[in-house]
Design a protein around this motif. Structure first.
Motif, PDB file in Angstrom:
ATOM      1  N   VAL A   1       3.425  -7.094 -10.000  1.00 34.23           N
ATOM      2  CA  VAL A   1       2.118  -7.464 -10.559  1.00 34.23           C
ATOM      3  C   VAL A   1       1.145  -6.405 -10.054  1.00 34.23           C
ATOM      4  O   VAL A   1       1.169  -6.045  -8.872  1.00 34.23           O
ATOM      5  CB  VAL A   1       1.671  -8.861 -10.093  1.00 34.23           C
ATOM      6  N   MET A   2       0.294  -5.879 -10.943  1.00 32.95           N
ATOM      7  CA  MET A   2      -0.551  -4.747 -10.567  1.00 32.95           C
ATOM      8  C   MET A   2      -1.971  -4.906 -11.088  1.00 32.95           C
ATOM      9  O   MET A   2      -2.185  -5.475 -12.153  1.00 32.95           O
ATOM     10  CB  MET A   2      -0.012  -3.439 -11.180  1.00 32.95           C
ATOM     11  N   ALA A   3      -2.913  -4.345 -10.344  1.00 33.09           N
ATOM     12  CA  ALA A   3      -4.284  -4.228 -10.843  1.00 33.09           C
ATOM     13  C   ALA A   3      -4.912  -3.000 -10.219  1.00 33.09           C
ATOM     14  O   ALA A   3      -4.607  -2.660  -9.071  1.00 33.09           O
ATOM     15  CB  ALA A   3      -5.094  -5.469 -10.496  1.00 33.09           C
ATOM     16  N   LYS A   4      -5.796  -2.335 -10.993  1.00 30.08           N
ATOM     17  CA  LYS A   4      -6.549  -1.208 -10.430  1.00 30.08           C
ATOM     18  C   LYS A   4      -7.460  -1.762  -9.357  1.00 30.08           C
ATOM     19  O   LYS A   4      -7.924  -2.899  -9.447  1.00 30.08           O
ATOM     20  CB  LYS A   4      -7.418  -0.568 -11.513  1.00 30.08           C
ATOM     21  N   HIS A   5      -7.763  -0.920  -8.412  1.00 29.64           N
ATOM     22  CA  HIS A   5      -8.549  -1.377  -7.280  1.00 29.64           C
ATOM     23  C   HIS A   5      -9.676  -0.376  -7.092  1.00 29.64           C
ATOM     24  O   HIS A   5      -9.451   0.769  -6.711  1.00 29.64           O
ATOM     25  CB  HIS A   5      -7.608  -1.421  -6.062  1.00 29.64           C
ATOM     26  N   GLY A   6     -10.905  -0.793  -7.417  1.00 31.45           N
ATOM     27  CA  GLY A   6     -12.041   0.130  -7.276  1.00 31.45           C
ATOM     28  C   GLY A   6     -12.028   1.180  -8.367  1.00 31.45           C
ATOM     29  O   GLY A   6     -11.238   1.122  -9.303  1.00 31.45           O
TER      30      GLY A   6
ATOM     31  N   SER B   1      -6.566   4.092  -7.034  1.00 29.26           N
ATOM     32  CA  SER B   1      -6.107   3.035  -6.122  1.00 29.26           C
ATOM     33  C   SER B   1      -5.566   1.850  -6.922  1.00 29.26           C
ATOM     34  O   SER B   1      -6.105   1.493  -7.967  1.00 29.26           O
ATOM     35  CB  SER B   1      -7.255   2.553  -5.257  1.00 29.26           C
ATOM     36  N   VAL B   2      -4.521   1.262  -6.395  1.00 28.05           N
ATOM     37  CA  VAL B   2      -3.909   0.163  -7.126  1.00 28.05           C
ATOM     38  C   VAL B   2      -3.320  -0.851  -6.134  1.00 28.05           C
ATOM     39  O   VAL B   2      -2.869  -0.478  -5.045  1.00 28.05           O
ATOM     40  CB  VAL B   2      -2.882   0.732  -8.154  1.00 28.05           C
ATOM     41  N   ASP B   3      -3.430  -2.120  -6.499  1.00 31.70           N
ATOM     42  CA  ASP B   3      -2.881  -3.205  -5.676  1.00 31.70           C
ATOM     43  C   ASP B   3      -1.629  -3.756  -6.346  1.00 31.70           C
ATOM     44  O   ASP B   3      -1.621  -3.975  -7.562  1.00 31.70           O
ATOM     45  CB  ASP B   3      -3.899  -4.348  -5.558  1.00 31.70           C
ATOM     46  N   LEU B   4      -0.608  -4.018  -5.526  1.00 28.83           N
ATOM     47  CA  LEU B   4       0.663  -4.490  -6.081  1.00 28.83           C
ATOM     48  C   LEU B   4       1.174  -5.713  -5.348  1.00 28.83           C
ATOM     49  O   LEU B   4       0.996  -5.833  -4.129  1.00 28.83           O
ATOM     50  CB  LEU B   4       1.771  -3.436  -5.910  1.00 28.83           C
ATOM     51  N   LEU B   5       1.848  -6.545  -6.093  1.00 30.30           N
ATOM     52  CA  LEU B   5       2.640  -7.618  -5.493  1.00 30.30           C
ATOM     53  C   LEU B   5       4.032  -7.491  -6.092  1.00 30.30           C
ATOM     54  O   LEU B   5       4.172  -7.352  -7.318  1.00 30.30           O
ATOM     55  CB  LEU B   5       2.017  -8.974  -5.831  1.00 30.30           C
ATOM     56  N   ILE B   6       5.054  -7.479  -5.236  1.00 35.54           N
ATOM     57  CA  ILE B   6       6.406  -7.205  -5.749  1.00 35.54           C
ATOM     58  C   ILE B   6       7.372  -8.345  -5.430  1.00 35.54           C
ATOM     59  O   ILE B   6       7.196  -9.088  -4.458  1.00 35.54           O
ATOM     60  CB  ILE B   6       6.965  -5.882  -5.179  1.00 35.54           C
ATOM     61  N   HIS B   7       8.383  -8.419  -6.265  1.00 34.04           N
ATOM     62  CA  HIS B   7       9.418  -9.432  -6.064  1.00 34.04           C
ATOM     63  C   HIS B   7      10.671  -8.931  -6.789  1.00 34.04           C
ATOM     64  O   HIS B   7      10.574  -8.344  -7.865  1.00 34.04           O
ATOM     65  CB  HIS B   7       8.981 -10.775  -6.676  1.00 34.04           C
TER      66      HIS B   7
END
Ligand code: GLA
Length: 379
Positions: free
Chosen positions: A53-58, A109-115
């Motif tokens: 799951v990803m989203a740009k950050h800033g 910059s990007v935020d991730l959550l992985i599984h």
């Protein structure tokens, strides 16, 4: 649903909405170690997937920061693009971004959550699935415009340049283009492929995981590749138009036997034989010739064990046991080798009994459980 849960977890953790991308692992019916020789392979996808799951950050930032959260392992990693992360698994993410930057793209910059539910070190290409899923995510989030084949090449270059495995392109192509209930006959020179329907409602694909993870896997893998390249190097000086083992027949190879190191010769012979087996397997599937499919898998295993020398006792035991268990159509080790899974074609009517007998045999010998996975059919 796992997807909904991951999106929710992302929102709770980062306090923003993310987008989910996923990619499957790969299975290979036959054609092992042929991809980097520009030959043919026959992969398909696993049920298991890697999710990000990803989203740009800033906004624009001269020092983009990548944050990764894995609720599965309760781990977080943060790195910027000037300092590679220390953790090996995070290097894959770093590598994908660096490879995209090499191709002229700017990543912010990007935020991730992985599984992931693809077992690691099982020869099911969990790392290719990770790289492909992440590359798809960046491509979409930042509108980079890479074509799917570019994404496969970026994922492969990540393995080459940041992990040190000189892999072929089978895993990445399978993860991107694989289709359930089909094996793709992939030409690893042109990257063209044909989806071969695997239309056997009375057969199951069962993987047994030996649970052996050899650290030899990457060093020996690169050595095998080097052997093949040495053979090509020698023959290309004597014969025109030879740029890969793919260009040779067994007869061609035998003409140069005296010039080639015997071990390298044996490796090359395996590759040429295995490449032929892919073509034969396609015909066998189309003709629904189960005995021939089984024979080709057996020959592939024998070649990997004796000529390419990438098997291990646990894999040999699983294959021998399968061949002596009612319901088996064909069995062989799968993937790079030195551990991981075997692939088995099993008659549905005997499947439960088969899995039970195999589990007992393996447990008795190795005092541990050989995990297994059954590939489901598209509904
Ligand atoms: C690994 C590599 C692939 C392929 C297989 C062996 O999975 O990543 O490119 O070479 O081994 O067939």
């Amino acid at each position: 649903m796992i997807q909904a849960r991951l999106l929710e977890q992302f929102k709770d953790y980062y306090r923003i909405y993310g987008r989910l991308f996923s990619s499957p692992g790969r299975i290979n019916l036959v054609g092992e170690h042929t991809d980097y020789n520009e030959g043919f392979v026959m992969p398909t996808i696993t049920d298991q997937q890697f999710y990000v799951v990803m989203a740009k950050h800033g906004g624009l930032d001269p020092f983009p920061v990548i944050r990764i959260f894995s609720p599965q392992f309760n781990e977080t990693v943060e790195f910027d693009l000037f300092n590679p992360p220390k953790k090996q698994w995070a290097l894959y993410f770093y590598g994908v971004i660096k490879e995209m930057k090499k191709r002229g793209e700017e990543i912010q910059s990007v935020d991730l959550l992985i599984h992931s539910d693809i077992p690691t070190g099982a020869g099911m290409s969990s790392s290719a699935a990770l790289c492909v899923a992440f590359a798809k995510g960046l491509n979409s989030l930042f509108n980079l415009g890479f074509a799917p084949l570019d994404l496969a090449l970026i994922a492969q270059a990540t393995e080459h340049n940041y992990i040190g495995v000189q892999c072929g392109l089978m895993d990445q192509m399978a993860s991107l283009f694989g289709k359930k209930d089909h094996f793709m006959k992939l030409d690893c020179r042109t990257y063209d492929f044909e989806q071969i329907p695997f239309d056997f409602s009375d057969l199951s694909i069962v993987l047994f995981n030996s649970r052996v993870k050899h650290n030899l896997a990457s060093s020996e893998y690169n050595l095998r590749r080097a052997s093949c390249e040495r053979v090509v190097g020698i023959i290309s000086q004597k014969k025109e138009g030879v740029t890969a083992l793919r260009d040779l027949s067994l007869d061609d190879l035998s003409q140069f036997k005296a010039l080639i190191d015997p071990i390298d010769y044996m490796r090359a012979e395996y590759v040429l034989e295995e490449n032929d087996r892919v073509h034969q397997m396609v015909d066998a599937i189309k003709a629904k010739n189960l005995p021939l499919m089984g024979k080709l898998m057996a020959a592939s295993h024998l070649g990997l064990k004796e000529k390419y020398e990438v098997s291990c006792p646990e894999l040999d035991f699983l294959v021998d046991s399968a061949n002596n268990t009612p319901g088996i159509v064909g069995a062989r080790m799968m993937g790079g080798g030195f551990g991981g899974c075997t692939i088995n074609l099993v008659e549905n009517a005997q499947k439960e009994q088969f899995v039970e007998e195999m589990t007992i045999k393996f447990e008795k010998k190795y005092l541990k459980t050989a995990l297994y996975y059954v590939t489901t059919r598209e509904k």
